[in-house]
Enzyme design. Structure first.
Site, PDB file in Angstrom:
ATOM      1  N   ASP A  12       0.866  -1.191   0.000  1.00 55.08           N
ATOM      2  CA  ASP A  12       0.000   0.000   0.000  1.00 55.08           C
ATOM      3  C   ASP A  12       0.901   1.239   0.000  1.00 55.08           C
ATOM      4  O   ASP A  12       2.065   1.162   0.370  1.00 55.08           O
ATOM      5  CB  ASP A  12      -0.894   0.013   1.254  1.00 55.08           C
ATOM      6  CG  ASP A  12      -2.203   0.763   1.048  1.00 55.08           C
ATOM      7  OD1 ASP A  12      -3.263   0.119   1.007  1.00 55.08           O
ATOM      8  OD2 ASP A  12      -2.149   2.015   0.914  1.00 55.08           O
ATOM      9  N   TYR A  35     -14.075   6.632 -13.023  1.00 56.02           N
ATOM     10  CA  TYR A  35     -13.936   5.450 -12.161  1.00 56.02           C
ATOM     11  C   TYR A  35     -14.572   4.244 -12.866  1.00 56.02           C
ATOM     12  O   TYR A  35     -13.956   3.176 -12.971  1.00 56.02           O
ATOM     13  CB  TYR A  35     -14.631   5.714 -10.818  1.00 56.02           C
ATOM     14  CG  TYR A  35     -14.672   4.530  -9.878  1.00 56.02           C
ATOM     15  CD1 TYR A  35     -13.601   4.251  -9.030  1.00 56.02           C
ATOM     16  CD2 TYR A  35     -15.795   3.696  -9.815  1.00 56.02           C
ATOM     17  CE1 TYR A  35     -13.637   3.163  -8.175  1.00 56.02           C
ATOM     18  CE2 TYR A  35     -15.843   2.610  -8.957  1.00 56.02           C
ATOM     19  CZ  TYR A  35     -14.760   2.355  -8.132  1.00 56.02           C
ATOM     20  OH  TYR A  35     -14.800   1.266  -7.277  1.00 56.02           O
ATOM     21  N   LYS A  49     -12.816   0.656 -14.382  1.00 53.31           N
ATOM     22  CA  LYS A  49     -13.223  -0.687 -13.942  1.00 53.31           C
ATOM     23  C   LYS A  49     -13.642  -1.549 -15.144  1.00 53.31           C
ATOM     24  O   LYS A  49     -13.430  -2.771 -15.132  1.00 53.31           O
ATOM     25  CB  LYS A  49     -14.333  -0.594 -12.889  1.00 53.31           C
ATOM     26  CG  LYS A  49     -13.894   0.101 -11.593  1.00 53.31           C
ATOM     27  CD  LYS A  49     -12.716  -0.583 -10.909  1.00 53.31           C
ATOM     28  CE  LYS A  49     -12.400  -0.015  -9.533  1.00 53.31           C
ATOM     29  NZ  LYS A  49     -11.290  -0.693  -8.864  1.00 53.31           N
ATOM     30  N   THR A 108     -16.614   0.203   3.608  1.00 49.11           N
ATOM     31  CA  THR A 108     -15.182   0.483   3.790  1.00 49.11           C
ATOM     32  C   THR A 108     -14.992   2.003   3.885  1.00 49.11           C
ATOM     33  O   THR A 108     -15.914   2.758   3.555  1.00 49.11           O
ATOM     34  CB  THR A 108     -14.353  -0.010   2.585  1.00 49.11           C
ATOM     35  OG1 THR A 108     -14.656   0.824   1.465  1.00 49.11           O
ATOM     36  CG2 THR A 108     -14.619  -1.458   2.242  1.00 49.11           C
TER      37      THR A 108
HETATM   38  N1  LIG Z   1     -16.117  -0.065  -1.128  1.00 51.29           N
HETATM   39  C1  LIG Z   1     -16.879  -0.237  -2.185  1.00 51.29           C
HETATM   40  O1  LIG Z   1     -18.099  -0.025  -2.129  1.00 51.29           O
HETATM   41  C2  LIG Z   1     -16.287  -0.718  -3.481  1.00 51.29           C
HETATM   42  C3  LIG Z   1     -17.173  -1.117  -4.494  1.00 51.29           C
HETATM   43  C4  LIG Z   1     -16.639  -1.576  -5.702  1.00 51.29           C
HETATM   44  C5  LIG Z   1     -15.268  -1.640  -5.877  1.00 51.29           C
HETATM   45  N2  LIG Z   1     -14.435  -1.229  -4.865  1.00 51.29           N
HETATM   46  C6  LIG Z   1     -13.012  -1.323  -5.118  1.00 51.29           C
HETATM   47  O2  LIG Z   1     -12.387  -2.063  -4.099  1.00 51.29           O
HETATM   48  C7  LIG Z   1     -11.014  -1.684  -3.983  1.00 51.29           C
HETATM   49  C8  LIG Z   1     -10.689  -1.441  -2.546  1.00 51.29           C
HETATM   50  O3  LIG Z   1     -11.475  -0.357  -2.091  1.00 51.29           O
HETATM   51  P1  LIG Z   1     -11.935  -0.151  -0.574  1.00 51.29           P
HETATM   52  O4  LIG Z   1     -13.390   0.042  -0.604  1.00 51.29           O
HETATM   53  O5  LIG Z   1     -11.331  -1.177   0.288  1.00 51.29           O
HETATM   54  O6  LIG Z   1     -11.288   1.298  -0.342  1.00 51.29           O
HETATM   55  P2  LIG Z   1     -10.278   1.881   0.746  1.00 51.29           P
HETATM   56  O7  LIG Z   1     -10.159   3.317   0.409  1.00 51.29           O
HETATM   57  O8  LIG Z   1     -10.719   1.483   2.106  1.00 51.29           O
HETATM   58  O9  LIG Z   1      -8.898   1.112   0.428  1.00 51.29           O
HETATM   59  C9  LIG Z   1      -8.156   1.380  -0.731  1.00 51.29           C
HETATM   60  C10 LIG Z   1      -6.677   1.194  -0.403  1.00 51.29           C
HETATM   61  O10 LIG Z   1      -5.922   1.438  -1.609  1.00 51.29           O
HETATM   62  C11 LIG Z   1      -4.774   2.172  -1.244  1.00 51.29           C
HETATM   63  N3  LIG Z   1      -4.226   2.911  -2.376  1.00 51.29           N
HETATM   64  C12 LIG Z   1      -4.733   4.017  -2.968  1.00 51.29           C
HETATM   65  N4  LIG Z   1      -3.903   4.452  -3.935  1.00 51.29           N
HETATM   66  C13 LIG Z   1      -2.853   3.601  -3.957  1.00 51.29           C
HETATM   67  C14 LIG Z   1      -1.661   3.523  -4.718  1.00 51.29           C
HETATM   68  N5  LIG Z   1      -1.373   4.448  -5.646  1.00 51.29           N
HETATM   69  N6  LIG Z   1      -0.801   2.504  -4.488  1.00 51.29           N
HETATM   70  C15 LIG Z   1      -1.057   1.590  -3.511  1.00 51.29           C
HETATM   71  N7  LIG Z   1      -2.153   1.623  -2.745  1.00 51.29           N
HETATM   72  C16 LIG Z   1      -3.042   2.626  -2.952  1.00 51.29           C
HETATM   73  C17 LIG Z   1      -5.250   3.107  -0.139  1.00 51.29           C
HETATM   74  O11 LIG Z   1      -4.163   3.629   0.627  1.00 51.29           O
HETATM   75  C18 LIG Z   1      -6.165   2.184   0.652  1.00 51.29           C
HETATM   76  O12 LIG Z   1      -5.446   1.491   1.666  1.00 51.29           O
HETATM   77  C19 LIG Z   1     -10.843  -0.473  -4.911  1.00 51.29           C
HETATM   78  O13 LIG Z   1     -10.261  -0.891  -6.139  1.00 51.29           O
HETATM   79  C20 LIG Z   1     -12.262  -0.010  -5.140  1.00 51.29           C
HETATM   80  O14 LIG Z   1     -12.416   0.668  -6.360  1.00 51.29           O
HETATM   81  C21 LIG Z   1     -14.916  -0.776  -3.677  1.00 51.29           C
END
Ligand SMILES: NC(=O)c1ccc[n+]([C@@H]2O[C@H](COP(=O)([O-])OP(=O)(O)OC[C@H]3O[C@@H](n4cnc5c(N)ncnc54)[C@H](O)[C@@H]3O)[C@@H](O)[C@H]2O)c1
Length: 252
Positions: free
Chosen positions: A36, A155, A159, A190
């Site tokens: 991360d 976004y 995806k 999250t």
């Molecule tokens: N939470 C939702 O509802 C949801 C829905 C669909 C998809 N997603 C996807 O799930 C994945 C995780 O999201 P989440 O909900 O856990 O979000 P989150 O914000 O809790 O976690 C995302 C993590 O990615 C890290 N990150 C960001 N930029 C980075 C980089 N350049 N290099 C390395 N790490 C980096 C952040 O520091 C963070 O720890 C993402 O790809 C997001 O698009 C989330």
């Protein structure tokens, strides 16, 4: 212990879905490389895993930097001698704004992290897996690859791109014992979605969609799907998009 003795690299492991997946893999016997940009959150993830008796190493990694991504993969192979599972999960939501309102400088970070970051992970992960005898790659896409999410145009575009990378690589490497799949989380509880809740105040960016199932998804539920796709129990599954969305995409 469905991933006993496997080596798993997980990006975005300092928070949310990535952290819960790292914990789940360690609980099931894998050695985890948690990556991360957030070093403090990453250290917390390692602490949680070690407290539960698991094995994990943190590597500070910005997924937009190919050298850093290469180093992340090398760390797994050097520390644990293998690479079995790669979960390309780091992502950002970008601004919440209708398409014409996005500023030029807001576009690139979303593409760089969500799409190019996944590409670099796959590139170096596949190189390592070719050398170590195969593996399983899981990429985090979103239901936003299948339907529009208002206020998140770029976004959604990234995806869709992640699913394209998944499909092409799945067929390119199927005969090398490398499987490549996507997970499509629906709204999942999250920090990312909490930020989104705070931002969605105007009628034009309000989210009116809801899952068929009651409530919101939990990061642990996405982690379970990623655990299955990384385990040998899914050894005939490649090139798929697995929604973990409480029936959202099936809803009229
Ligand atoms: N939470 C939702 O509802 C949801 C829905 C669909 C998809 N997603 C996807 O799930 C994945 C995780 O999201 P989440 O909900 O856990 O979000 P989150 O914000 O809790 O976690 C995302 C993590 O990615 C890290 N990150 C960001 N930029 C980075 C980089 N350049 N290099 C390395 N790490 C980096 C952040 O520091 C963070 O720890 C993402 O790809 C997001 O698009 C989330």
């Amino acid at each position: 212990m469905v991933v006993q003795d496997k080596v798993a690299v997980i990006t975005g492991a300092a928070s949310g879905i990535g952290r819960e997946t790292a914990r789940r893999y360690a609980d099931h016997g894998a050695s985890v490389v948690a990556a991360d940009v957030d070093a403090n959150g990453g250290a917390e993830t390692i602490e949680l895993i070690k407290t539960d008796g698991g094995e994990a190493t943190f590597v500070e990694t910005d997924v937009i930097d190919p050298t850093a991504v290469e180093n992340m993969i090398e760390t797994a192979v050097e520390t644990y001698g293998d690479l079995d599972v790669l979960f390309n999960n780091a992502g950002i939501e970008g601004p919440l704004a209708e398409l014409a309102e996005w500023e030029d400088d807001e576009i690139d970070p979303v593409i760089d992290i969500n799409l190019k970051g996944v590409f670099y992970g796959m590139k170096y992960g596949i190189e390592a897996m070719l050398a170590t005898g195969g593996g399983s790659i899981i990429n985090t896409s979103s239901v936003g690859a299948a339907v529009g999410i208002n206020g998140r145009s770029m976004y959604c575009a990234t995806k869709v791109g992640v699913n394209g990378l998944t499909r092409a690589a799945a067929i390119e490497y199927a005969r090398d014992d490398i499987r490549v799949n996507s997970v499509l989380p629906g709204t999942t509880d999250t920090p990312m979605i909490h930020r989104s809740d705070d931002e969605r105040q105007s009628e034009r960016t309000e989210l009116n969609a809801s899952d068929a199932m009651e409530g919101r998804g939990k990061p642990e539920q996405v982690a379970e799907a990623v655990l299955f796709l990384g385990s040998d129990r899914s050894d005939r599954i490649t090139g798929v998009e697995l929604a973990v969305d409480g029936g959202f995409l099936a809803s009229p």
